[in-house]
Write an enzyme that holds these catalytic residues in place. Structure first.
Site, PDB file in Angstrom:
ATOM      1  N   ARG A 199      75.878  38.708  80.560  1.00 13.58           N
ATOM      2  CA  ARG A 199      76.927  39.361  79.761  1.00 13.58           C
ATOM      3  C   ARG A 199      78.253  39.100  80.465  1.00 13.58           C
ATOM      4  NH1 ARG A 199      77.025  45.263  76.946  1.00 13.58           N
ATOM      5  NH2 ARG A 199      75.861  43.992  75.477  1.00 13.58           N
ATOM      6  N   CYS A 244      76.407  48.390  65.973  1.00 15.39           N
ATOM      7  CA  CYS A 244      75.653  47.939  67.153  1.00 15.39           C
ATOM      8  C   CYS A 244      75.641  48.985  68.259  1.00 15.39           C
ATOM      9  CB  CYS A 244      76.217  46.622  67.667  1.00 15.39           C
ATOM     10  SG  CYS A 244      77.930  46.721  68.217  1.00 15.39           S
ATOM     11  N   GLN A 281      72.139  40.937  69.722  1.00 16.20           N
ATOM     12  CA  GLN A 281      72.347  42.111  68.866  1.00 16.20           C
ATOM     13  C   GLN A 281      72.201  41.722  67.393  1.00 16.20           C
ATOM     14  OE1 GLN A 281      73.339  45.583  69.526  1.00 16.20           O
ATOM     15  NE2 GLN A 281      72.708  45.679  67.387  1.00 16.20           N
ATOM     16  N   HIS A 331      77.616  37.859  70.075  1.00 19.69           N
ATOM     17  CA  HIS A 331      76.598  38.801  70.564  1.00 19.69           C
ATOM     18  C   HIS A 331      75.296  38.490  69.790  1.00 19.69           C
ATOM     19  CE1 HIS A 331      74.829  42.080  72.522  1.00 19.69           C
ATOM     20  NE2 HIS A 331      75.485  43.105  72.008  1.00 19.69           N
ATOM     21  N   ASP A 382      82.107  47.945  63.900  1.00 23.40           N
ATOM     22  CA  ASP A 382      82.040  47.944  65.359  1.00 23.40           C
ATOM     23  C   ASP A 382      83.367  48.535  65.856  1.00 23.40           C
ATOM     24  OD1 ASP A 382      81.344  47.437  68.000  1.00 23.40           O
ATOM     25  OD2 ASP A 382      81.642  45.270  67.897  1.00 23.40           O
ATOM     26  N   ARG A 385      66.453  46.037  69.328  1.00 26.05           N
ATOM     27  CA  ARG A 385      66.890  45.174  70.428  1.00 26.05           C
ATOM     28  C   ARG A 385      65.689  44.799  71.291  1.00 26.05           C
ATOM     29  NH1 ARG A 385      72.136  45.209  72.006  1.00 26.05           N
ATOM     30  NH2 ARG A 385      71.435  43.272  72.977  1.00 26.05           N
TER      31      ARG A 385
HETATM   32  N1  NVA Z   1      82.333  44.327  70.232  1.00 26.61           N
HETATM   33  C1  NVA Z   1      81.773  45.204  71.244  1.00 26.61           C
HETATM   34  C2  NVA Z   1      80.298  45.188  71.195  1.00 26.61           C
HETATM   35  C3  NVA Z   1      79.626  46.083  72.181  1.00 26.61           C
HETATM   36  C4  NVA Z   1      78.140  46.016  72.132  1.00 26.61           C
HETATM   37  C5  NVA Z   1      82.289  44.779  72.602  1.00 26.61           C
HETATM   38  O1  NVA Z   1      82.303  43.577  72.881  1.00 26.61           O
HETATM   39  O2  NVA Z   1      82.669  45.641  73.391  1.00 26.61           O
HETATM   40  N1   CP Z   2      74.982  47.084  71.374  1.00 26.03           N
HETATM   41  C1   CP Z   2      75.040  46.808  72.694  1.00 26.03           C
HETATM   42  O1   CP Z   2      75.047  45.649  73.110  1.00 26.03           O
HETATM   43  O2   CP Z   2      75.066  47.904  73.485  1.00 26.03           O
HETATM   44  P1   CP Z   2      75.302  47.951  75.041  1.00 26.03           P
HETATM   45  O3   CP Z   2      76.726  47.562  75.313  1.00 26.03           O
HETATM   46  O4   CP Z   2      74.993  49.357  75.429  1.00 26.03           O
HETATM   47  O5   CP Z   2      74.362  46.965  75.710  1.00 26.03           O
END
Ligand code: NVA
Ligand code: CP
Length: 299
Positions: A99, A257, A129, A126, A217, A285
């Site tokens: 990540r 998500c 997800q 992502h 989101d 997930r």
């Molecule tokens: N768009 C959000 C998704 C989190 C799972 C982010 O990147 O923070």
């Molecule tokens: N939806 C998602 O990726 O959640 P987290 O940031 O908690 O991993």
């Protein structure tokens, strides 16, 4: 050559089978020893609850072990080059689940490492997800091409992966994003050229009309916290509330998500309503990532 999972089209001809497999694994409460003797490393440069936990649990259900690493307690935080880290990890570990911010970091890990890389979220996408979200829709309606999906809000990493999913799985996707917050327009153009049914509007009501799923989101993703106030102004009118849900198809579901900001991109009422399937998404997930890891290691 290891098999990587960086974006949804990487699945190629296996895309449909992977969703069926994830559903089968969910229904059978699948356990195996596929990853026995393997140690996967999770490298997370951003926070996580669901992605970390579901990968860690999924790895154990497949008989493997994992190590969780962040820049704060590794040399990554002291500027050791990623290309060196990739080569070190490849001497100890059997896969990297990553990540991070820029997608180019995944490219470097793939280039210099010699083990599979799985994208656990970047600024650009992502895919784990959205594959879980595809499973969540599939278990309600196996003919994904019959669905209209709406995306209301930021043209962010999630929106980009939804465009890829529309391209691969054939559902129709209507995005409503404020000006200046569009998704990756090169990706959108490419998807349309490839026959994907993807529309982009500035009007949330237009996108939501007769949709089977309404997705949103957060307005400020991880790394964009300083823009929160500016974004709250830009996204005014983009809250998924009962009025917007009432424009959708009968029986439409709300998706997110998570984590969610109630009162911003979604109202408390919609989030807590029977139409909301956000915790099914969160559960999936686990099942989808087990299927993705099986796919990665069956190459
Ligand atoms: N768009 C959000 C998704 C989190 C799972 C982010 O990147 O923070
Ligand atoms: N939806 C998602 O990726 O959640 P987290 O940031 O908690 O991993």
């Amino acid at each position: 050559m290891p098999r990587h999972f960086i974006r949804i089209p990487d699945l190629g001809a296996d895309a449909a089978a992977l969703v069926r497999r994830a559903k089968e694994m969910k229904d059978s409460r699948h356990r195996s020893d596929l990853l026995a003797g393997k140690v996967l490393v999770l490298i997370f440069e951003k926070s996580s609850t669901r992605t970390r936990l579901s990968f860690e649990v999924g790895i154990r259900r497949l008989g493997g072990q994992c190590i969780f690493m962040t820049p704060a307690e590794s040399q990554l935080g002291r500027s050791e080059p990623l290309k060196d880290t990739a080569r070190v990890i490849s001497r100890y570990n059997d896969a990297m689940i990553v990540r991070t911010y820029g997608q180019e970091k995944l490219e470097q890990l793939m280039q210099y490492g010699s083990v599979p890389v799985i994208n656990a979220l970047t600024d650009q996408g992502h895919p784990c997800q959205v594959m879980s979200d595809v499973l969540t829709m599939y278990e309600r309606e196996p003919d994904l091409s019959a669905l209209k999906v709406a995306w209301i809000g930021d043209g962010n990493n999630m929106a980009n992966s939804f465009i890829e999913a529309a391209m691969v799985y054939g559902f129709s996707l209507s995005l409503a994003c404020p000006e200046g917050y569009d998704p990756d327009m090169d990706l959108l153009t490419k998807a349309r050229k490839g026959g994907a049914r993807v529309a982009l509007t500035r009007d949330p009501a237009e996108a939501a009309l007769k949709a089977d799923y309404i997705n949103t989101d957060v307005w400020a993703s991880m790394g964009q916290e300083a823009e929160q106030k500016k974004r709250e102004k830009a996204f005014a009118g983009f809250c998924v509330d009962a009025r917007l849900m009432s424009l959708a198809a009968p029986g439409a579901r709300f998706m997110h998500c998570l984590p969610a900001h109630r009162g911003e991109e979604v109202s408390e009422e919609v989030f807590e309503s029977p139409a909301s399937i956000v915790f099914d998404q969160a559960e999936n997930r686990l099942h989808m990532q087990m299927a993705i890891m099986e796919w990665v290691f069956s190459a």
